[in-house]
Design a protein around this motif. Structure first.
Motif, short mmCIF file in Angstrom:
data_model
loop_
_atom_site.label_atom_id
_atom_site.label_comp_id
_atom_site.label_asym_id
_atom_site.label_seq_id
_atom_site.Cartn_x
_atom_site.Cartn_y
_atom_site.Cartn_z
N LEU A 155 0.89 -1.31 -0.27
CA LEU A 155 -0.01 0.03 0.04
C LEU A 155 0.83 1.26 0.12
O LEU A 155 1.16 1.76 0.88
CB LEU A 155 -0.75 0.04 1.20
N HIS A 156 1.18 1.55 -1.31
CA HIS A 156 2.31 2.71 -1.39
C HIS A 156 1.60 4.10 -1.49
O HIS A 156 1.07 4.45 -2.34
CB HIS A 156 3.10 2.61 -2.40
N PHE A 157 1.53 4.77 -0.22
CA PHE A 157 0.98 6.32 -0.17
C PHE A 157 2.31 7.02 -0.53
O PHE A 157 3.17 7.13 -0.39
CB PHE A 157 0.52 6.49 1.24
N PHE A 158 1.64 8.39 -1.03
CA PHE A 158 2.47 9.30 -1.56
C PHE A 158 2.65 10.42 -0.55
O PHE A 158 1.66 10.57 0.05
CB PHE A 158 2.38 9.97 -2.86
N ASN A 159 3.67 11.09 -0.33
CA ASN A 159 3.94 12.06 0.80
C ASN A 159 3.81 13.48 0.35
O ASN A 159 4.05 13.76 -0.68
CB ASN A 159 5.36 11.81 0.96
N PRO A 160 2.77 14.27 1.05
CA PRO A 160 2.23 13.95 2.25
C PRO A 160 0.90 13.09 2.00
O PRO A 160 -0.07 13.44 1.28
CB PRO A 160 1.73 15.31 2.98
N ALA A 161 0.78 12.02 2.89
CA ALA A 161 -0.37 11.05 2.63
C ALA A 161 -1.55 11.70 2.78
O ALA A 161 -2.62 11.44 2.19
CB ALA A 161 0.03 9.81 3.75
N PRO A 165 -3.75 12.19 -3.41
CA PRO A 165 -4.84 11.24 -3.32
C PRO A 165 -4.56 9.72 -3.77
O PRO A 165 -5.35 8.80 -3.60
CB PRO A 165 -5.67 11.79 -4.48
N LEU A 166 -2.97 9.41 -4.35
CA LEU A 166 -2.88 8.52 -4.99
C LEU A 166 -2.32 7.38 -4.10
O LEU A 166 -1.51 7.64 -3.18
CB LEU A 166 -1.96 8.58 -6.05
N VAL A 167 -2.81 6.03 -4.07
CA VAL A 167 -2.09 4.96 -3.27
C VAL A 167 -2.04 3.72 -4.47
O VAL A 167 -2.88 3.30 -5.11
CB VAL A 167 -3.11 4.48 -2.45
N GLU A 168 -0.83 3.50 -4.62
CA GLU A 168 -0.67 2.27 -5.36
C GLU A 168 -0.81 0.88 -4.60
O GLU A 168 -0.06 0.75 -3.61
CB GLU A 168 0.92 2.36 -5.92
N VAL A 169 -1.47 -0.10 -4.99
CA VAL A 169 -2.04 -1.07 -4.26
C VAL A 169 -1.14 -2.18 -4.96
O VAL A 169 -1.54 -2.45 -6.18
CB VAL A 169 -3.27 -1.53 -4.43
N VAL A 170 -0.09 -2.98 -4.21
CA VAL A 170 0.79 -3.68 -5.42
C VAL A 170 0.60 -5.17 -4.90
O VAL A 170 0.47 -5.50 -3.70
CB VAL A 170 2.09 -3.28 -4.75
N SER A 171 0.62 -5.81 -5.81
CA SER A 171 0.45 -7.44 -5.55
C SER A 171 1.55 -8.34 -5.73
O SER A 171 2.36 -7.96 -6.75
CB SER A 171 -0.84 -7.93 -6.70
N GLY A 172 2.18 -8.75 -4.76
CA GLY A 172 3.45 -9.48 -4.84
C GLY A 172 2.89 -10.89 -5.45
O GLY A 172 1.92 -11.37 -5.78
N PHE A 173 4.17 -11.54 -5.64
CA PHE A 173 3.99 -12.87 -6.50
C PHE A 173 3.13 -13.72 -5.59
O PHE A 173 2.12 -14.62 -6.37
CB PHE A 173 5.29 -13.67 -6.45
N ALA A 174 2.84 -13.72 -4.51
CA ALA A 174 1.97 -14.78 -3.68
C ALA A 174 0.64 -14.19 -3.19
O ALA A 174 -0.13 -14.59 -2.68
CB ALA A 174 2.88 -15.20 -2.51
N THR A 175 0.37 -12.68 -3.32
CA THR A 175 -0.77 -12.07 -2.72
C THR A 175 -2.06 -12.60 -3.41
O THR A 175 -2.05 -12.84 -4.64
CB THR A 175 -0.47 -10.63 -3.33
N ALA A 176 -2.71 -12.83 -2.44
CA ALA A 176 -4.17 -13.56 -2.88
C ALA A 176 -5.04 -12.32 -3.41
O ALA A 176 -4.90 -11.18 -3.11
CB ALA A 176 -4.89 -13.96 -1.78
N GLU A 177 -5.88 -12.56 -4.49
CA GLU A 177 -6.72 -11.57 -4.95
C GLU A 177 -7.52 -10.76 -4.15
O GLU A 177 -7.84 -9.61 -4.26
CB GLU A 177 -7.31 -12.13 -6.17
N ASP A 178 -8.01 -11.70 -3.09
CA ASP A 178 -9.21 -11.00 -2.24
C ASP A 178 -8.37 -10.17 -1.32
O ASP A 178 -8.99 -9.15 -0.93
CB ASP A 178 -9.80 -12.04 -1.59
#
Length: 516
Positions: A155-161, A165-178
């Motif tokens: 959950l990559h927030f940008f400074n100042p959070a 408004p932007l947040v990058e939601v990053v799925s790792g190799f094993a991250t479940a879709e839900d």
């Protein structure tokens, strides 16, 4: 996984309810900002930091900011008081046991983060979502230390959070879709604009943005123009809010170079992401930007900001001849007529150019150089030729003075300031935009993010005037590919070789359209 499966936002998954507790580990600037966002979304927030007194200091800073919001009329006093009651400080991991979400914002060190999340796994419930705010480390690598990596997400927030408004939601190799979907919906419920992306170096913003800095530094290293002129051209012609030299001075040269070097190393030293030697020397000299009172520009008391090169006033040509369609620069035809310049148009098959009374010609930057042709002046790409206030021209030693003079006068008659730069292929805006379009096409082709999420991320994360995918569409399918192909022929390092993704977007689709 590819995140394009979730383009447009996940559905069927609920955000974490405001009644559930959110923990933020790390009470520094980013941790405070994230905690404030969660707090104002109605959650009970536990701010955790192992450093003595840091959680207390961080909480006090959050409450002070909330008080300022009340003073500015942006927050009701009752809401501030309720938020203050929901904010807790802790130095013990065990006190985070009832959290529904834990977001980490500690030092960018892989071993430290892995150790932290292993400890969290021992105390939180199985349905607790674990998230990292890392901007440079692999989400997959952090999750590799966990027993249940499926619930781990970036959950990559940008400074100042609290403001961006932007947040990058990053799925790792094993991250479940839900898990990714729940993180996405939670960020959206908090009033943010989330985008989905895979765990690739730099995620979306820090990956796609590299050419914005790299091409400006390259033009400077090639003695094409000074920093003040390059910044002015990208702002006043390209439509960017800030130029790369002033922006990296604001960010910090050490910080910006570290991100560039991290992405370069993570992509196995691909020439597409090569760092700048000029920036390295700046960092080595301690000129880190505003924070050290000197970077590309001086910031000491009384220091004068260098001015961009601007050509003196000269007379415009009385008439021009336009051969063919000028493509992205076609608006110049109407602008010239409005300025009182007589325009003759000829439908020619052998090229697109503006013929001047001198016998020379003007051409839109295409990756070639003026030295290769007799009496040619190149002009740079503009986001919008009507609203642009500055245009860059390039010429070589074989360009006739009268042709350059008439070229300067033509654009000045259109109300533009003119900066004459060196004979560098692709000039400034054109090569930068072509590289941004290529970077976006490559990311889409490799499943890093959807076209829509890339454009959203670049507009909101770094304030680009247009997302690179949309910009590519505006310029025409093959424009960026053709310019980079020419650049690659002149600088055959691999840096400018068009990506396979750009090739597919440009020629494969175009040939399919022609055959249908």
């Amino acid at each position: 996984m590819t995140v394009t499966d979730a383009a447009g936002g996940p559905s069927g998954t609920d955000a974490i309810a405001p009644s559930r507790t959110v923990a933020v580990v790390g009470a520094g600037t980013m941790g405070q900002g994230i905690a404030q966002v969660a707090l104002l979304a109605g959650h009970r927030v536990r701010l955790h930091d192992v450093a003595p007194g840091q959680a207390e200091t961080g909480a006090d800073a959050i409450l002070s900011r909330l008080e300022r919001l009340v003073e500015k009329g942006r927050l009701e006093e009752d809401a501030r008081g309720a938020a203050a009651l929901r904010l807790e400080r802790t130095t013990e991991i065990a006190e985070l046991a009832d959290s529904a979400l834990v977001i980490e914002a500690v030092v960018e060190d892989l071993a430290v983060k892995q150790q932290l999340f292993r400890a969290l796994e021992e105390v939180v419930a199985d349905d607790c979502l674990l998230a990292t705010n890392t901007s440079s480390l692999s989400v997959t690598a952090i999750a590799g230390a966990l027993r249940r990596p499926g619930r781990f997400v970036g959950l990559h927030f940008f400074n100042p959070a609290p403001l961006l408004p932007l947040v990058e939601v990053v799925s790792g190799f094993a991250t479940a879709e839900d898990a990714a979907a729940r993180a996405y919906e939670t960020a959206r419920a908090w009033g943010k604009t989330p985008v989905r992306c895979a765990d690739t170096p730099g995620f979306i913003v820090n990956r796609i943005a590299r050419p914005f800095y790299a091409e400006a530094f390259a033009v400077h290293e090639e003695r094409g123009a000074d920093p003040a002129t390059i910044d002015a051209v990208l702002r006043e012609c390209g439509g960017f809010r800030m130029g790369p030299f002033e922006l990296t001075d604001l960010i910090g040269q050490d910080v910006n170079e570290a991100v560039t070097r991290s992405v370069w190393e993570a992509f196995f030293r691909s020439p597409k992401f090569s760092p700048s030697l000029a920036q390295r020397r700046l960092v080595e000299s301690g000129r880190l930007g505003r924070k050290s009172a000197h970077g590309w520009y001086p910031y000491e008391d009384g220091a004068e900001r260098p001015e961009p090169h601007t050509a003196p006033a000269t007379e415009p040509p009385p008439h021009i001849t336009v051969e063919g369609d000028l493509g992205p620069a076609q608006a110049l035809v109407g602008l010239c007529r409005e300025a009182g310049i007589t325009v003759h148009e000829e439908d020619e098959d052998h090229g697109t150019r503006i013929l001047l009374p001198s016998g020379g010609q003007l051409a839109l930057a295409d990756g070639q150089t003026s030295a290769e042709f007799r009496d040619v002046v190149y002009f740079d790409l503009a986001l919008d030729y009507r609203t642009a206030t500055r245009i860059a021209l390039s010429a070589s030693e074989v360009t006739g003075w009268e042709t350059l003079r008439q070229s300067i006068g033509l654009f000045q008659a259109l109300g533009k300031k003119v900066s004459v730069i060196g004979d560098v292929p692709g000039m400034i805006v054109a090569r930068t935009v072509a590289m941004l379009v290529d970077a976006a096409a490559d990311a889409v082709a490799k499943g890093a993010a959807s076209p829509e999420d890339i454009d959203t991320a670049m507009r909101l994360g770094v304030n680009y005037p247009v997302g690179p995918v949309e910009w590519g569409h505006r310029l025409g399918r093959a424009w960026a590919h053709e310019l980079l192909d020419e650049l690659h022929a002149r600088v055959p390092t691999g840096r400018y070789a068009p990506s396979l993704g750009l090739y597919r977007q440009s020629y494969v689709r175009m040939k399919g359209d022609q055959s249908s």
